[in-house]
Each structure stands twice: as structure tokens, then as C-alpha cells.
Motif scaffolding. Structure first.
Motif, PDB file in Angstrom:
ATOM      1  N   LYS A   8      77.739  27.549  75.026  1.00  0.00           N
ATOM      2  CA  LYS A   8      76.404  28.105  74.833  1.00  0.00           C
ATOM      3  C   LYS A   8      75.292  27.062  74.785  1.00  0.00           C
ATOM      4  CE  LYS A   8      78.009  32.269  72.435  1.00  0.00           C
ATOM      5  NZ  LYS A   8      77.854  33.148  71.257  1.00  0.00           N
ATOM      6  N   ALA A   9      75.657  25.795  74.810  1.00  0.00           N
ATOM      7  CA  ALA A   9      74.639  24.749  74.715  1.00  0.00           C
ATOM      8  C   ALA A   9      75.181  23.494  75.385  1.00  0.00           C
ATOM      9  CB  ALA A   9      74.289  24.482  73.251  1.00  0.00           C
ATOM     10  N   ALA A  10      74.583  22.353  75.084  1.00  0.00           N
ATOM     11  CA  ALA A  10      75.061  21.058  75.571  1.00  0.00           C
ATOM     12  C   ALA A  10      74.471  19.978  74.678  1.00  0.00           C
ATOM     13  CB  ALA A  10      74.650  20.830  77.015  1.00  0.00           C
ATOM     14  N   PRO A  11      75.211  18.911  74.424  1.00  0.00           N
ATOM     15  CA  PRO A  11      74.664  17.838  73.598  1.00  0.00           C
ATOM     16  C   PRO A  11      73.439  17.209  74.271  1.00  0.00           C
ATOM     17  CG  PRO A  11      77.031  17.565  73.903  1.00  0.00           C
ATOM     18  CD  PRO A  11      76.585  18.621  74.863  1.00  0.00           C
ATOM     19  N   LYS A  12      72.418  16.945  73.490  1.00  0.00           N
ATOM     20  CA  LYS A  12      71.243  16.267  74.029  1.00  0.00           C
ATOM     21  C   LYS A  12      71.445  14.755  74.044  1.00  0.00           C
ATOM     22  CE  LYS A  12      68.050  19.935  72.664  1.00  0.00           C
ATOM     23  NZ  LYS A  12      66.851  20.288  71.861  1.00  0.00           N
ATOM     24  N   ALA A  13      72.282  14.274  73.135  1.00  0.00           N
ATOM     25  CA  ALA A  13      72.646  12.859  73.095  1.00  0.00           C
ATOM     26  C   ALA A  13      74.130  12.761  73.404  1.00  0.00           C
ATOM     27  CB  ALA A  13      72.344  12.264  71.727  1.00  0.00           C
ATOM     28  N   PHE A  14      74.510  11.758  74.181  1.00  0.00           N
ATOM     29  CA  PHE A  14      75.915  11.643  74.579  1.00  0.00           C
ATOM     30  C   PHE A  14      76.230  10.202  74.955  1.00  0.00           C
ATOM     31  CE2 PHE A  14      73.205  13.622  77.772  1.00  0.00           C
ATOM     32  CZ  PHE A  14      73.269  12.725  78.837  1.00  0.00           C
ATOM     33  N   LEU A  15      77.498   9.969  75.300  1.00  0.00           N
ATOM     34  CA  LEU A  15      78.017   8.610  75.452  1.00  0.00           C
ATOM     35  C   LEU A  15      77.472   7.899  76.690  1.00  0.00           C
ATOM     36  CD1 LEU A  15      80.238   6.801  74.020  1.00  0.00           C
ATOM     37  CD2 LEU A  15      81.715   7.451  75.924  1.00  0.00           C
TER      38      LEU A  15
ATOM     39  N   GLN B 121      80.232  14.448  67.559  1.00  0.00           N
ATOM     40  CA  GLN B 121      80.885  15.650  68.061  1.00  0.00           C
ATOM     41  C   GLN B 121      81.675  15.244  69.304  1.00  0.00           C
ATOM     42  OE1 GLN B 121      80.091  17.624  70.984  1.00  0.00           O
ATOM     43  NE2 GLN B 121      81.360  19.366  70.380  1.00  0.00           N
ATOM     44  N   PRO B 122      82.880  15.797  69.513  1.00  0.00           N
ATOM     45  CA  PRO B 122      83.726  15.325  70.615  1.00  0.00           C
ATOM     46  C   PRO B 122      83.061  15.331  71.984  1.00  0.00           C
ATOM     47  CG  PRO B 122      85.001  16.761  69.176  1.00  0.00           C
ATOM     48  CD  PRO B 122      83.580  16.828  68.698  1.00  0.00           C
ATOM     49  N   GLN B 123      82.272  16.368  72.260  1.00  0.00           N
ATOM     50  CA  GLN B 123      81.622  16.440  73.566  1.00  0.00           C
ATOM     51  C   GLN B 123      80.576  15.339  73.727  1.00  0.00           C
ATOM     52  OE1 GLN B 123      80.427  20.434  74.489  1.00  0.00           O
ATOM     53  NE2 GLN B 123      79.472  19.872  76.419  1.00  0.00           N
ATOM     54  N   GLU B 124      79.946  14.930  72.632  1.00  0.00           N
ATOM     55  CA  GLU B 124      79.001  13.815  72.694  1.00  0.00           C
ATOM     56  C   GLU B 124      79.682  12.547  73.195  1.00  0.00           C
ATOM     57  OE1 GLU B 124      75.843  14.795  69.085  1.00  0.00           O
ATOM     58  OE2 GLU B 124      77.611  13.561  68.661  1.00  0.00           O
ATOM     59  N   LEU B 125      80.959  12.391  72.861  1.00  0.00           N
ATOM     60  CA  LEU B 125      81.716  11.207  73.259  1.00  0.00           C
ATOM     61  C   LEU B 125      82.455  11.411  74.578  1.00  0.00           C
ATOM     62  CD1 LEU B 125      83.135  10.024  69.821  1.00  0.00           C
ATOM     63  CD2 LEU B 125      81.145   9.176  71.063  1.00  0.00           C
ATOM     64  N   ARG B 126      82.168  12.510  75.271  1.00  0.00           N
ATOM     65  CA  ARG B 126      82.761  12.822  76.574  1.00  0.00           C
ATOM     66  C   ARG B 126      84.287  12.968  76.499  1.00  0.00           C
ATOM     67  NH1 ARG B 126      79.125  11.919  80.888  1.00  0.00           N
ATOM     68  NH2 ARG B 126      77.265  10.694  80.373  1.00  0.00           N
ATOM     69  N   LEU B 127      84.790  13.371  75.344  1.00  0.00           N
ATOM     70  CA  LEU B 127      86.231  13.503  75.200  1.00  0.00           C
ATOM     71  C   LEU B 127      86.787  14.569  76.140  1.00  0.00           C
ATOM     72  CD1 LEU B 127      88.824  12.636  73.736  1.00  0.00           C
ATOM     73  CD2 LEU B 127      88.278  14.295  71.943  1.00  0.00           C
ATOM     74  N   HIS B 128      86.016  15.606  76.399  1.00  0.00           N
ATOM     75  CA  HIS B 128      86.467  16.664  77.308  1.00  0.00           C
ATOM     76  C   HIS B 128      86.616  16.163  78.735  1.00  0.00           C
ATOM     77  CE1 HIS B 128      82.142  16.496  77.563  1.00  0.00           C
ATOM     78  NE2 HIS B 128      82.075  17.401  78.529  1.00  0.00           N
ATOM     79  N   GLN B 129      85.891  15.087  79.082  1.00  0.00           N
ATOM     80  CA  GLN B 129      85.989  14.521  80.424  1.00  0.00           C
ATOM     81  C   GLN B 129      87.153  13.532  80.543  1.00  0.00           C
ATOM     82  OE1 GLN B 129      81.987  12.984  80.753  1.00  0.00           O
ATOM     83  NE2 GLN B 129      81.185  14.933  81.534  1.00  0.00           N
TER      84      GLN B 129
END
Length: 250
Positions: free
Chosen positions: A179-186, A148-156
Motif C-alpha cells: 500500500k505504500a513505499a519507503p521514502k528513504a532506502f538503502l 524497516q526491511p524494505q528500506e534495506l532492500r532485503l526483499h530485493q
């Protein structure tokens, strides 16, 4: 020579030109970026599926409202062309045949060039090293639909605009952000042993990209912090913009 440094295993990229009266309108309904806010350089972005997972990791450059250049991993080019043909059947634009483009590092930033003097293994390795160091991940065929894009910090990295209109996967992507946040991320890590391939897993830690080092490998991975804490991998720093919480600022 370590297999990960073998020239035949280095990533390859192509550029497609999307040009025509409906080019901007069509792409605006497809990718995570807001095309009206693009600058003069290649912007990382994503084209996701309806589940909000990245099918195509792209870099996009705007020439004008009727002309966009898109860079994608060469092993994803055929499926990207098929996607553009399917979803753009009733839009007025043409997609060029893929043209080779070469990863390189200019002004200390990973980028791309059409110049043949950058068509070298040394340039590609330098691009890989700098990309891993800066979180400039690249999606290949083996990792399509996995992140998912947010998992890869694309928004940052300016690659997701949460204020633009609808696009493929937007409902899921926006829901996770608001409404949430990824539990796993880059994360960027270092490890010993053989270099893992994109899409491999070390326990539950998923490899996005990896490069060889003198002591083993460095990699961009998607993982929960507690999974990394329990592993033998060493966490390395990313740029400060990618060190902050992936959740929506409160």
C-alpha cells in the motif's frame, strides 16, 4: 592506522544452532524468509519487532527441517537468545550456545566460515568491503530496531517472502509493500573525513555500515534521494538487482 581498520573495531559474528521437532514451525513464525524455499548457502533474513523494524539482521542456513544455523552480530547474540527463549517457551527446540564464525569472501561473495584460517583481520576487512559493495548490510546492537526491511532492500535480496504466513512484524511490513513505499532506502555512498559509526547520522542520512578507504570512507546508508543530492556524499553503484525501485512492481 585508521581507527576503522583497527582489528578491535572489526565486526564479529556468532552462529547459533536451532534444532528440534518445532524448529521450522517456530522460525517460520519469526523471520521474514520462507524457510521452505531456502537453498544451501546462508540466506540474509530478518527478525523484526511488532513495529516492523529489524531487531536482528540474520543469515540463516537450513540443514534439515529440524536443524537451522543462524548467524548474527556477536553484540546481538545475548538479546537474540533471550528473544528465542521468550517466544519459543512452548515450542520443542533447543538453541545452542553462540559459536564464533568468521566473515570471509569466497567465490567473490561475502559469506562465513568456521575454519580458523579465515579468523583474520584481512578476511574480515575483505568481507566488509565486499559487503558494502553488494549491499550486504549487517545489523549491530547500535542499529537494532532502526530500519524497516524494505528500506534495506532485503526483499530485493530474497530475504522477504510476501506470500508466506504471519510472522513478527508481518502486518506492518506487508502494508508498506502493498500500500505504500519507503521514502528513504538503502544507497551506497563515498565520503571524505572520519569513518562514521553504524547508527550515526550525517544530517538526516543514517549510516547502516561504513568502512575506511584511502580517500575517506564508503558506506551503506538509508536516505531519501533528495537528501543525498543535497549532501557532499557521492552515490556509488550497487548490484543491478538493488538499483531498481524499492516499491512494489506494478
Amino acid at each position: 592506522m585508521n581507527d576503522a581498520l583497527n582489528s578491535s573495531l572489526l565486526p564479529q559474528f556468532v552462529q547459533l544452532t536451532i534444532q528440534g521437532e518445532d524448529a521450522e514451525k517456530f522460525l517460520q513464525n519469526q523471520i521474514t524468509s520462507d524457510l521452505t524455499k531456502l537453498g544451501l548457502s546462508y540466506q540474509p533474513t530478518a527478525l523484526s519487532n511488532l513495529k516492523g523494524r529489524i531487531d536482528f539482521g540474520l543469515w540463516i542456513k537450513k540443514q534439515d527441517e529440524k536443524h537451522y544455523d543462524v548467524v548474527v552480530s556477536s553484540d546481538c547474540a545475548q538479546s537474540l537468545q533471550a528473544h528465542l527463549t521468550k517466544y519459543g517457551a512452548f515450542s520443542k527446540f533447543e538453541t545452542s550456545a553462540p559459536v564464533a564464525i568468521y566473515p570471509c569472501v569466497l567465490a567473490d561473495e561475502p559469506t562465513f566460515s568456521h575454519k580458523d584460517d579465515h579468523n583474520t583481520a584481512e578476511d574480515t576487512r575483505a568481507w566488509m568491503q565486499r559487503s558494502v559493495a553488494t549491499g550486504n548490510y549487517w545489523i549491530v546492537a547500535a542499529t537494532q530496531g532502526q530500519f524497516q526491511p524494505q528500506e534495506l532492500r532485503l526483499h530485493q535480496r530474497g530475504g522477504i517472502d510476501y506470500d508466506k504466513g504471519c510472522y513478527l512484524g508481518q502486518e506492518v511490513i506487508a502494508r508498506i509493500y502493498f500500500k505504500a513505499a519507503p521514502k528513504a532506502f538503502l544507497h551506497r555512498v563515498a565520503g571524505a573525513g572520519e569513518v562514521p559509526a553504524a547508527g550515526d547520522k550525517i544530517d538526516k542520512i543514517q549510516i547502516v555500515n561504513a568502512i575506511a578507504t584511502d580517500k575517506g570512507f564508503e558506506a551503506l546508508v538509508v536516505a531519501r534521494p533528495e537528501q543525498l543530492a543535497d549532501s557532499d556524499l557521492n552515490i556509488l553503484e550497487l548490484p543491478s538487482a538493488l538499483q531498481v525501485d524499492v516499491a512494489r512492481p506494478q
